[in-house]
Design a protein around this motif. Structure first.
Motif, mmCIF file in Angstrom:
data_model
loop_
_atom_site.group_PDB
_atom_site.id
_atom_site.type_symbol
_atom_site.label_atom_id
_atom_site.label_comp_id
_atom_site.label_asym_id
_atom_site.label_seq_id
_atom_site.Cartn_x
_atom_site.Cartn_y
_atom_site.Cartn_z
ATOM 1 N N UNK A 268 -2.363 10.614 -4.156
ATOM 2 C CA UNK A 268 -1.381 9.602 -4.532
ATOM 3 C C UNK A 268 -1.220 8.484 -3.510
ATOM 4 N N UNK A 269 -2.121 8.386 -2.506
ATOM 5 C CA UNK A 269 -1.948 7.366 -1.474
ATOM 6 C C UNK A 269 -3.236 6.568 -1.278
ATOM 7 N N UNK A 270 -3.067 5.404 -0.656
ATOM 8 C CA UNK A 270 -4.203 4.536 -0.365
ATOM 9 C C UNK A 270 -4.758 4.758 1.039
ATOM 10 N N UNK A 271 -3.895 5.182 1.959
ATOM 11 C CA UNK A 271 -4.325 5.365 3.344
ATOM 12 C C UNK A 271 -3.432 6.398 4.016
ATOM 13 N N UNK A 272 -3.969 7.007 5.075
ATOM 14 C CA UNK A 272 -3.254 8.042 5.817
ATOM 15 C C UNK A 272 -3.244 7.662 7.293
ATOM 16 N N UNK A 273 -2.066 7.764 7.905
ATOM 17 C CA UNK A 273 -1.945 7.581 9.355
ATOM 18 C C UNK A 273 -1.559 8.937 9.925
ATOM 19 N N UNK B 263 5.099 7.955 2.398
ATOM 20 C CA UNK B 263 5.407 9.380 2.281
ATOM 21 C C UNK B 263 5.164 10.017 3.635
ATOM 22 N N UNK B 264 6.135 10.762 4.126
ATOM 23 C CA UNK B 264 5.990 11.480 5.387
ATOM 24 C C UNK B 264 5.750 12.951 5.091
ATOM 25 N N UNK B 265 4.728 13.519 5.724
ATOM 26 C CA UNK B 265 4.486 14.965 5.702
ATOM 27 C C UNK B 265 4.732 15.489 7.099
ATOM 28 N N UNK C 169 0.840 -1.187 0.000
ATOM 29 C CA UNK C 169 0.000 0.000 0.000
ATOM 30 C C UNK C 169 0.873 1.234 0.000
ATOM 31 N N UNK C 170 0.281 2.338 -0.426
ATOM 32 C CA UNK C 170 0.957 3.633 -0.370
ATOM 33 C C UNK C 170 0.371 4.395 0.817
ATOM 34 N N UNK C 171 1.218 4.657 1.816
ATOM 35 C CA UNK C 171 0.767 5.321 3.029
ATOM 36 C C UNK C 171 1.318 6.734 3.098
ATOM 37 N N UNK C 172 0.477 7.652 3.553
ATOM 38 C CA UNK C 172 0.913 8.984 3.954
ATOM 39 C C UNK C 172 0.914 9.015 5.472
ATOM 40 N N UNK C 173 2.044 9.376 6.065
ATOM 41 C CA UNK C 173 2.164 9.462 7.513
ATOM 42 C C UNK C 173 2.406 10.917 7.878
ATOM 43 N N UNK C 174 1.426 11.545 8.514
ATOM 44 C CA UNK C 174 1.620 12.921 8.970
ATOM 45 C C UNK C 174 2.393 12.906 10.285
ATOM 46 N N UNK D 120 6.710 9.315 17.871
ATOM 47 C CA UNK D 120 5.922 8.107 17.625
ATOM 48 C C UNK D 120 5.775 7.869 16.127
ATOM 49 N N UNK D 121 5.655 8.946 15.357
ATOM 50 C CA UNK D 121 5.527 8.806 13.911
ATOM 51 C C UNK D 121 6.757 8.196 13.272
ATOM 52 N N UNK D 122 7.946 8.639 13.676
ATOM 53 C CA UNK D 122 9.170 8.086 13.079
ATOM 54 C C UNK D 122 9.346 6.623 13.460
ATOM 55 N N UNK D 123 8.986 6.268 14.689
ATOM 56 C CA UNK D 123 9.033 4.853 15.062
ATOM 57 C C UNK D 123 8.092 4.026 14.197
ATOM 58 N N UNK D 124 6.919 4.574 13.892
ATOM 59 C CA UNK D 124 5.986 3.868 13.022
ATOM 60 C C UNK D 124 6.562 3.689 11.626
#
Length: 332
Positions: free
Chosen positions: A71-76, A30-32, A2-7, A13-17
């Motif tokens: 451009x992504x399938x899901x966002x965390x 992709x990280x924003x 999958x293509x994930x966007x991680x805000x 916690x985000x970088x660990x994910x």
């Protein structure tokens, strides 16, 4: 795949994910991240450029968010202002990021039909009495105590409303206190660890009786992937690892693990509105989705975390002096 966007993927916690997801899945990420003081691009160094890219930007930027959602399938959604002390000093950034930012993401999810998982905190529930056998569940009423926790509560309610009113495919998780690598030195555990490494006595708010329910960031990451994969749309899941310890116990354990006397710390003025106790009941997540924490021994997880900070001074040192100067100005 999958293509994930991680805000907020450059935060703790985000970088660990991001590290966990790249190691345990085939996802492209992709990280924003706005790269405020709490975001650190160094936390994402060395990642595979064929599966990872970084975008420097703000989640309140609707045009940028819309472009990325296409451009992504899901966002965390990890991005948040998250420090209680800072929220008491200047609440406005917490409103901008936690409320307006979450609204911006929800509107993009609505336009694009994108799956979204919203990361929240157990602090939205307020606190429990020290001698109360109860723990927070998914049905516990919200009772936030600070500008930080109240804006996170507000963002949770926005997600719930967008699911019900507009059919957005979203889930929510509320997690207990995280510890592990890449955590900013303003936070409780890394502050005390880096103090000892610098030859400074650790600082303990008040009598240190406040209880937190600790979970390693790796376990949090695994739980989020589980919810993203198996979670039911519109549902909330609490993430916890049965790690209740009071702050005094944690400071003394840090000192012992680092070869120092257990009482080699100083008491400082307690912060305003300091919640007494948090405790998570993660039965729903475990029974319905089959997740269990890997780090069930807090002492072992803490020892590994201490070693990470010992080995990565170049990562935390740039922020240490400014953090201690800020606390010194508040008598803490």
């Amino acid at each position: 795949m999958a293509r994930l966007l991680v805000t907020g993927g450059a935060g703790f916690i985000g970088s660990n994910f991001v590290h966990h997801a790249l190691a345990h899945t085939d996802h492209h990420i992709t990280v924003l991240d706005k790269l405020t003081y709490a975001g650190n691009a160094a936390s994402l160094e060395g990642l595979d450029p064929s599966r990872f890219r970084f975008v420097h930007g703000d989640i309140v930027d609707a045009a940028l968010v819309d472009e990325l959602f296409a451009d992504v399938d899901a966002v965390v959604h990890y991005a948040a202002e998250s420090h209680n002390d800072n929220s008491l000093h200047d609440p406005r950034p917490f409103l901008d990021t936690n409320i307006v930012g979450t609204y911006t993401l929800l509107e993009a999810a609505r336009r694009h039909g994108t799956r979204l998982h919203h990361i929240s905190t157990d602090e939205v529930y307020g606190d429990l009495e020290l001698d109360d056998p109860a723990r927070f569940t998914e049905t516990t009423p919200y009772n936030p105590s600070s500008p930080y926790s109240s804006t996170k509560a507000g963002s949770d309610l926005l997600v719930r409303a967008w699911v019900r009113s507009f059919g957005v495919a979203a889930t929510i998780s509320n997690c207990s206190n995280n510890y592990g690598p890449y955590q900013h030195v303003e936070k409780f555990i890394p502050r005390q660890v880096t103090n000892v490494l610098r030859g400074i006595r650790p600082k303990l708010y008040g009598a240190g009786e406040n209880v937190r329910d600790w979970i390693h960031a790796e376990d949090h990451s695994a739980a989020v992937l589980t919810i993203l994969d198996k979670g039911e749309i519109g549902e909330t899941y609490l993430i916890g690892a049965d790690g209740e310890k009071n702050n005094k116990e944690v400071v003394e354990l840090i000192l012992e693990l680092m070869g120092e006397p257990a009482d080699a710390y100083d008491h400082v003025t307690d912060r305003a509105g300091h919640d007494l106790r948090y405790a998570i009941d993660s039965t729903k997540l475990r029974s319905e989705l089959g997740w269990t924490p890997a780090y069930q021994d807090f002492e072992a997880g803490l020892a590994a975390t201490i070693e990470w900070y010992r080995d990565n001074e170049s990562w935390w040192a740039p922020a240490k002096d400014a953090t201690e100067a800020f606390y010194a100005s508040k008598g803490q």
